[in-house]
Design an enzyme around this catalytic site. Sequence first.
Site, PDB file in Angstrom:
ATOM      1  N   HIS A   5      -3.771  -1.082  -6.108  1.00 35.47           N
ATOM      2  CA  HIS A   5      -2.827  -0.173  -6.775  1.00 35.47           C
ATOM      3  C   HIS A   5      -3.525   0.583  -7.909  1.00 35.47           C
ATOM      4  O   HIS A   5      -3.338   1.786  -8.065  1.00 35.47           O
ATOM      5  CB  HIS A   5      -1.657  -0.960  -7.400  1.00 35.47           C
ATOM      6  CG  HIS A   5      -0.750  -1.643  -6.422  1.00 35.47           C
ATOM      7  ND1 HIS A   5      -0.446  -2.984  -6.518  1.00 35.47           N
ATOM      8  CD2 HIS A   5      -0.058  -1.184  -5.349  1.00 35.47           C
ATOM      9  CE1 HIS A   5       0.407  -3.320  -5.546  1.00 35.47           C
ATOM     10  NE2 HIS A   5       0.645  -2.256  -4.813  1.00 35.47           N
ATOM     11  N   LYS A  59      12.192  -6.193  -0.157  1.00 37.47           N
ATOM     12  CA  LYS A  59      11.464  -7.458  -0.160  1.00 37.47           C
ATOM     13  C   LYS A  59      11.906  -8.178  -1.449  1.00 37.47           C
ATOM     14  O   LYS A  59      11.847  -7.596  -2.523  1.00 37.47           O
ATOM     15  CB  LYS A  59       9.954  -7.253  -0.261  1.00 37.47           C
ATOM     16  CG  LYS A  59       9.410  -6.044   0.478  1.00 37.47           C
ATOM     17  CD  LYS A  59       7.962  -5.794   0.062  1.00 37.47           C
ATOM     18  CE  LYS A  59       7.415  -4.528   0.666  1.00 37.47           C
ATOM     19  NZ  LYS A  59       6.121  -4.114   0.144  1.00 37.47           N
ATOM     20  N   ARG A  68      -3.180   1.845   3.794  1.00 40.24           N
ATOM     21  CA  ARG A  68      -4.268   0.930   4.132  1.00 40.24           C
ATOM     22  C   ARG A  68      -4.541   1.022   5.624  1.00 40.24           C
ATOM     23  O   ARG A  68      -5.392   1.762   6.060  1.00 40.24           O
ATOM     24  CB  ARG A  68      -3.908  -0.503   3.745  1.00 40.24           C
ATOM     25  CG  ARG A  68      -4.041  -0.769   2.259  1.00 40.24           C
ATOM     26  CD  ARG A  68      -3.232  -1.957   1.832  1.00 40.24           C
ATOM     27  NE  ARG A  68      -1.811  -1.704   2.056  1.00 40.24           N
ATOM     28  CZ  ARG A  68      -0.835  -2.508   1.695  1.00 40.24           C
ATOM     29  NH1 ARG A  68      -1.115  -3.653   1.140  1.00 40.24           N
ATOM     30  NH2 ARG A  68       0.416  -2.184   1.893  1.00 40.24           N
ATOM     31  N   SER A 120      -0.117  -7.366  -2.284  1.00 43.16           N
ATOM     32  CA  SER A 120       0.508  -8.257  -3.255  1.00 43.16           C
ATOM     33  C   SER A 120       0.849  -9.594  -2.601  1.00 43.16           C
ATOM     34  O   SER A 120       0.717 -10.656  -3.231  1.00 43.16           O
ATOM     35  CB  SER A 120       1.781  -7.629  -3.824  1.00 43.16           C
ATOM     36  OG  SER A 120       1.483  -6.414  -4.457  1.00 43.16           O
TER      37      SER A 120
HETATM   38  P1  ADP Z   1       6.362  -1.090  -1.652  1.00 48.18           P
HETATM   39  O1  ADP Z   1       7.257  -2.276  -1.629  1.00 48.18           O
HETATM   40  O2  ADP Z   1       7.042   0.165  -2.096  1.00 48.18           O
HETATM   41  O3  ADP Z   1       5.545  -0.896  -0.408  1.00 48.18           O
HETATM   42  P2  ADP Z   1       3.928  -2.022  -2.946  1.00 48.18           P
HETATM   43  O4  ADP Z   1       3.788  -2.465  -4.357  1.00 48.18           O
HETATM   44  O5  ADP Z   1       3.669  -3.024  -1.873  1.00 48.18           O
HETATM   45  O6  ADP Z   1       5.379  -1.401  -2.858  1.00 48.18           O
HETATM   46  O7  ADP Z   1       2.980  -0.782  -2.682  1.00 48.18           O
HETATM   47  C1  ADP Z   1       3.118   0.431  -3.372  1.00 48.18           C
HETATM   48  C2  ADP Z   1       2.229   1.473  -2.718  1.00 48.18           C
HETATM   49  O8  ADP Z   1       0.859   1.112  -2.877  1.00 48.18           O
HETATM   50  C3  ADP Z   1       2.440   1.630  -1.205  1.00 48.18           C
HETATM   51  O9  ADP Z   1       2.277   2.992  -0.871  1.00 48.18           O
HETATM   52  C4  ADP Z   1       1.328   0.801  -0.618  1.00 48.18           C
HETATM   53  O10 ADP Z   1       0.978   1.243   0.678  1.00 48.18           O
HETATM   54  C5  ADP Z   1       0.227   1.052  -1.618  1.00 48.18           C
HETATM   55  N1  ADP Z   1      -0.766  -0.015  -1.634  1.00 48.18           N
HETATM   56  C6  ADP Z   1      -0.559  -1.343  -1.727  1.00 48.18           C
HETATM   57  N2  ADP Z   1      -1.732  -2.029  -1.705  1.00 48.18           N
HETATM   58  C7  ADP Z   1      -2.716  -1.094  -1.577  1.00 48.18           C
HETATM   59  C8  ADP Z   1      -4.146  -1.145  -1.466  1.00 48.18           C
HETATM   60  N3  ADP Z   1      -4.803  -2.311  -1.440  1.00 48.18           N
HETATM   61  N4  ADP Z   1      -4.819   0.025  -1.330  1.00 48.18           N
HETATM   62  C9  ADP Z   1      -4.140   1.189  -1.320  1.00 48.18           C
HETATM   63  N5  ADP Z   1      -2.801   1.315  -1.408  1.00 48.18           N
HETATM   64  C10 ADP Z   1      -2.093   0.195  -1.539  1.00 48.18           C
END
Ligand code: ADP
Length: 161
Positions: A17, A41, A90, A128
């Site tokens: 992130h 989630k 990803r 996460s």
């Molecule tokens: P959500 O529940 O909205 O998917 P996340 O916190 O899981 O929230 O992710 C927020 C954003 O960051 C999403 O667009 C996700 O694809 C992106 N993201 C999560 N992990 C990574 C990573 N390792 N590299 C690039 N983007 C990521």
Amino acid sequence: MKIAVYPGSFDPVTDGHIDIIDRAAKMFDTVYVAVIVNPSKLPAFSIEDRVSMLREALKGRKKIIVESFDGLLVEYVDRVKATAIVRGLRAVSDFDYEFQMALTNRKLDPKVETIFMMTDYRYSYLSSSLVKEIARLGGKVGELVPRTVGKYLSKLKEREE
Ligand code: ADP
């Protein structure tokens, strides 16, 4: 002023992130990191903890503002006068959901553009959920999350024991 919103559950924030946030900050004057209060989630961390973890990790970055938000994303985007939503991609597995969200948000507000940033190869496997799983099993997460997140993950482990 070019303003973007990077929304997510950030449960917890990872180095993947942070990489997207730093890269977005090179393209925009201000990036609002918007923490979704009640994502579908069920989050492991409270909204207060998720916001604090981001603020601590991003301390000193002047173009970044961390806030929580509830409700429709396009309304939040409009409120902070942003023109773009930033999302990270990803693997192909991210695509279906992101495609649906981007089209839905465009339908709700045609002015808002969604911009996808490809993950850095170092973080392509990182999520996460993976971080929480490792922390629960007592593994080291030092190279996966910002240093400040460590203490929140230890609390999570204690809470669940
Ligand atoms: P959500 O529940 O909205 O998917 P996340 O916190 O899981 O929230 O992710 C927020 C954003 O960051 C999403 O667009 C996700 O694809 C992106 N993201 C999560 N992990 C990574 C990573 N390792 N590299 C690039 N983007 C990521």
